[in-house]
Design an enzyme around this catalytic site. Structure first.
Site, PDB file in Angstrom:
ATOM      1  N   ASP A 212       5.039  14.282  14.974  1.00  0.00           N
ATOM      2  CA  ASP A 212       5.091  14.137  13.512  1.00  0.00           C
ATOM      3  C   ASP A 212       3.692  14.256  12.912  1.00  0.00           C
ATOM      4  O   ASP A 212       3.272  13.419  12.116  1.00  0.00           O
ATOM      5  CB  ASP A 212       5.734  12.803  13.133  1.00  0.00           C
ATOM      6  CG  ASP A 212       6.191  12.774  11.668  1.00  0.00           C
ATOM      7  OD1 ASP A 212       6.403  13.859  11.094  1.00  0.00           O
ATOM      8  OD2 ASP A 212       6.326  11.673  11.109  1.00  0.00           O
TER       9      ASP A 212
ATOM     10  N   GLY B 198       9.617   1.615   7.004  1.00  0.00           N
ATOM     11  CA  GLY B 198       8.876   0.384   6.791  1.00  0.00           C
ATOM     12  C   GLY B 198       7.989   0.425   5.563  1.00  0.00           C
ATOM     13  O   GLY B 198       7.852   1.443   4.885  1.00  0.00           O
TER      14      GLY B 198
ATOM     15  N   LEU C 179       0.817  -1.214   0.000  1.00  0.00           N
ATOM     16  CA  LEU C 179       0.000   0.000   0.000  1.00  0.00           C
ATOM     17  C   LEU C 179       0.848   1.261   0.000  1.00  0.00           C
ATOM     18  O   LEU C 179       0.393   2.319  -0.442  1.00  0.00           O
ATOM     19  CB  LEU C 179      -0.928   0.013   1.227  1.00  0.00           C
ATOM     20  CG  LEU C 179      -1.961  -1.115   1.319  1.00  0.00           C
ATOM     21  CD1 LEU C 179      -2.748  -0.996   2.612  1.00  0.00           C
ATOM     22  CD2 LEU C 179      -2.905  -1.069   0.125  1.00  0.00           C
TER      23      LEU C 179
END
EC number: 2.7.12.1
Length: 928
Positions: free
Chosen positions: A776, A663, A657
């Protein structure tokens, strides 16, 4: 001693029996899987024990590791703070409780074994043969009332071997029938324990058969002895300390006998193990196809009996098999070809043990990790608040000192007037009291004859004390009323602040507080001081004595009423009110100065003590953040991931995706009952990233579920990732429709965008309420569901404020200027929201001009530090622009709290979306 029996191979040939090679292979796979996971669990426990040993080793000598060990020792604050940063009273909370450690050690040390029970010895031997797939034990001659089958143990070995061994595994040197020649099955005389044997040890010994077999390579098999030889409960008691028994019960009759029921009741009374009941086919009979058997809906007599005994539940199917992932329960299999159900049963028994152990270990990890994090908060607060308390104490004491000095200076004239007024109003009363005064310790003749000089002096002194005591009371009341006001205004707060500062020092000596009390004693304890003969009293006494000494007489006077009034009259008239007031205030100031200087000196000493303590606290805080908490968090991640993979297996990766810095995100159709899921695969490159990931996982798992945060379902550590070249952590989380970046590109209506902004604020507020800072907040970390409601994701940089080390993290355009200094708090999320709100109001993903012109990250960071911010666009509403500017203010203290931002946003949304319609170019709803 080796026998000349049949050399059974490692893999039995598949025959027509129910225990064919397929069942054996599945059993081998299941027990092999258990051993692998048990090895990981055992390693995690060893690492946990080492962690706690290292933790104890880092404590200073003399600091107890638990209240039981230390008793009252080390109660002093200087001695009860370990190198962990934890007071001795709480050290027991971060130790491995001995009972839990012992229980877990026993759980991971117990290897599995299959225990075969049964209605008689013949059927037990028959089930053993079925499990191994070969004829190892004779079945036609065993059983009956005279059967004395000893306990049998089948273990793995490269050669076939039969021997006798005591329960403690000491081998007996006895010649067995199996040693005499060739045999196909173990000789009956070796299987039976003869009670008439002269050697008692031989009767109790078990027969150990070692053979090369695939199943025995994974698990031992124990055949229980005859009930008449040894009760089953005793056999189980011996096993449970060293083994995890997978209990099977062989049946060959349609009903349980009274003796069988009694045996099963005894087992259930003392143990909670589930049992696999299997009806063994009769010798020589053909396997009957299950289609000709009893219908599933019918309950057999065996089923009814086992249900009555509490082994089976009426809600389960006829075989009693529970679901795949439920806790192990007993099972009844009456169709011989369904021996394969033993695979399911053993899987559940083994999994239950592993899950229980992993869960217990993870609870220890989480409990201690939470204590570390809470202690980090306490230490951070201590580092922040102690200097402020010291400064507050110094400031308030100085204010108190100056106020009391002002009282002393201001009250001098008031005291003079008050003394004159008191003497004038009380003069007649004082003279009458003096005239009527009864002297103590002086004998006055009734006829008024003169007395000696000594008695005269004593009488004069008592008259003087009467006058002084009345005057002192008036002065005391005047001072007390002023100082009580000061005490009510701020002295109480000052005392409490001092007490908290002195708590971390020696509890037996509160020098600074004592000096503060002396400052106050100079005033509000004046009543006690005057009545106890203080220096002020002595000063007054000396002054009046000089006056009295000026009274001369030629001969000793007579002690009459007139004489007493005359002495009192002359004493009162000779007093100087101004000098008396000046002397009182002068002595008051002297006391204040002395106590103030002593207080300042002791406060400096207290500050020096705190300075050294805070230096150590900061070192401890760093150790907790950098060493203890991350190390324990990794152990917690491993134990929790083991628990998840045992319960839900490893997730299957779907299509990719997206990719991030650390990651890859994959689609995952379903996992652990959740559908659909997203799977984030992270391969930590080093220890630091491992620790950060482990802490992130702990924070996410510790958070209560919230509708504005993406749910984390679980984690699995994949040791075979990339073909075994690396270890990956798979984080399984809720899957949403798209991120905000994609949504803005596709086009979203203003009302939808403002609702998203409200959702983001709600999510950040929740994180802050839990003590976490996201660090973040950006477009791609805000996910949207199909209704375009927002959820915050990617807590990779999320940390509690107390655990932040000042590292520079985040996405450059959303980073607050103070992030570059390493000193920041949760207001960095408010700044990031201000930038995010700019995008939301603009309705596009185009970079602000001030950021687009930057050629590199360093260029961008420098511009942000100099004050560069996004520009105002023509479409911006005035109130929206003001909110953005407030959020990205360069001074963190000037940024609004999110509790203020949220109602402002709601007001903006109500005003803009209800008062007029959207412009055509800004009101395009996303059609995807």
């Amino acid at each position: 001693m080796e026998g000349d029996g049949v050399p059974w191979g490692s893999e039995p040939e598949s025959g027509p029996g129910p225990g064919g090679g397929g069942v054996i292979r599945e059993l081998c796979r299941g027990f092999g899987r258990y051993r692998r996971y048990l090895g990981r669990l055992r390693q995690n426990l060893r690492d946990t024990q080492k962690f706690f040993r290292d933790l104890r080793g880092s404590q200073p000598r003399g600091c107890p590791s638990s209240p039981a060990e230390g008793g009252e020792a080390g109660r002093g604050p200087a001695g009860d703070v370990a190198a962990t940063g934890l007071p001795a009273g709480q050290l027991s909370c971060i130790s491995f409780p001995p009972k839990e450690e012992k229980r877990l050690q026993q759980m991971v040390d117990c290897l599995p074994c299959i225990l075969i029970l049964g209605q008689d010895c013949s059927v037990k031997c028959q089930l053993l043969n079925l499990l191994l797939g070969v004829q190892v034990l004779p079945t036609n001659k065993l059983g009956g009332e005279n059967c004395k089958l000893r306990r049998l143990r089948f273990t793995y070995g490269t050669q076939t071997r039969v021997s006798l061994a005591l329960p403690d595994r000491y081998e007996l040197v006895h010649t067995l029938a199996a040693h005499q020649g060739t045999w196909e099955t173990v000789p009956e005389e070796d299987l039976e324990a003869r009670e008439d044997s002269e050697d008692a040890a031989r009767v109790l010994a078990e027969l150990e058969v070692t053979m090369r077999h695939a199943l025995l390579q994974e698990v031992d098999i124990v055949v229980a002895p005859c009930q008449g030889l040894r009760p089953t409960v005793d056999v189980l008691s011996d096993l449970v300390n060293d083994f995890l028994p997978v209990i099977t019960y062989a049946l060959h009759k349609d009903e349980l006998s009274e003796r069988d029921e009694q045996e099963l009741q005894e087992i259930r009374k003392y143990f909670s193990f589930p049992i696999f009941f299997f009806k063994v086919p009769k010798l020589g009979s053909e396997i009957i196809d299950s289609s000709t058997e009893r219908m599933e809906s019918e309950r057999s007599p065996l089923h009814r009996q086992l249900t009555d005994l509490g082994y089976l539940s009426s809600s389960l199917c006829n075989c009693g098999a529970p679901g795949q992932d439920t806790k192990a329960q007993s099972m009844l299999v009456e169709q011989s070809e369904k021996l394969r159900h033993l695979n399911t049963f053993s899987h559940q028994v083994l999994q239950t043990r592993l899950v229980d152990a992993a869960k217990a270990l993870n609870l220890v990890h989480c409990r201690c990790l939470d204590i570390f994090i809470n202690q980090a908060f306490d230490m951070q607060r201590d580092l922040q608040i102690t200097p402020k308390r010291l400064e507050y104490t110094r400031k308030k004491e100085n204010e108190l000192y100056e106020s009391l000095m002002n009282i002393a200076n201001r009250k001098q004239e008031e005291m003079k007037d008050m003394i004159v007024e008191t003497l004038n109003t009380m003069k007649e009363e004082l003279l009458d009291d003096a005239a009527n005064m009864e002297f103590k310790d002086v004998i006055v003749p009734e006829n008024g004859e003169p007395v000696g000089t000594r008695e005269i002096k004593c009488c004069i002194r008592q008259i003087q004390e009467l006058i002084i005591s009345r005057l002192n009371q008036a002065v005391a009341n005047k001072l007390i009323s002023s100082v009580d006001y000061l005490r009510e205004s701020f002295v109480g707060t000052l005392e409490r602040c001092l007490q908290s500062l002195e708590k971390s020092q020696d509890v037996s000596v509160h020098i600074t507080s004592n000096y503060l009390k002396q400052i106050l004693n100079a005033a509000y304890h004046v009543e006690v001081t005057f009545h106890s003969g203080s220096s002020v009293t002595r000063m007054l006494w000396e002054q009046i004595k000089q006056i009295i000494q000026r009274i001369t007489w030629v001969s000793p006077p007579a002690i009459t009423l007139e004489w007493k009034r005359k002495v009192a009259q002359e004493a009162i008239e000779s007093l100087s009110a101004s000098k008396l007031a000046k002397s009182i205030c002068s002595q008051f100031r002297t006391r204040l100065n002395s106590s103030h200087e002593a207080f300042a000196a002791s406060l400096r000493q207290l500050e020096a003590g705190h300075s050294g303590r805070l230096e150590k606290t900061e070192d401890l805080w760093l150790k907790v953040r950098k060493d203890h908490a991350p190390r324990l968090a990794r152990l917690s991640l491993e134990s929790r991931s083991l628990q998840d993979v045992l319960l839900h297996r490893k997730p299957k990766l779907g299509q990719e995706l997206g990719r991030g810095q650390y990651g890859v995100v994959y689609l995952c159709d379903s996992w652990g009952g959740h559908f659909p899921c997203a799977l984030k695969s992270v391969v930590p490159p080093d220890e630091k990233h491992w620790n950060d990931l482990a802490l992130e996982f702990h924070y996410m798992r510790s958070l209560p579920k919230h509708e504005r945060l993406v749910d984390l379902h679980g984690s699995v550590i994949d040791y075979s990732y990339g073909g075994g070249s690396s270890i990956a952590v798979l984080l399984i989380m809720e899957r949403l429709h798209r991120d905000l970046y994609t949504g803005l590109k596709a086009g979203l209506a203003l009302e939808t965008r403002l609702q998203i902004a409200l959702d983001v604020v709600e999510g950040i507020r929740f994180l802050h309420s839990q003590g976490l800072v996201h660090r973040d907040v950006k477009l791609k970390n805000v996910l949207l569901d199909k209704q375009n409601r927002a959820k915050i994701t990617d807590l990779g940089f999320c940390k509690p404020e107390a655990m932040m080390s000042g590292s520079i993290v985040g996405t450059p355009i959303h980073m607050a200027p103070e992030l570059f200094t390493g000193k920041y708090d949760n207001s960095v999320d408010v700044y990031a929201f201000g930038i995010l709100f700019w995008y939301i109001c603009s309705g596009s993903v185009k970079l602000p001009e001030a950021f687009e012109r930057c050629a590199s990250k360093d260029h961008l960071w420098n511009n942000v530090r100099r004050g560069a911010r996004p520009e105002r666009l023509p479409v911006f509403d005035e109130e929206c622009w003001q909110l953005m500017e407030a959020c990205w203010d360069g001074d963190p203290s000037q940024r609004p709290l999110l509790g203020i931002v949220q109602p402002m946003l709601q007001g903006i949304m109500d005003r803009l979306c209800k008062s007029h319609s959207e412009r055509p170019n800004r009101g395009l709803d996303d059609s995807t």
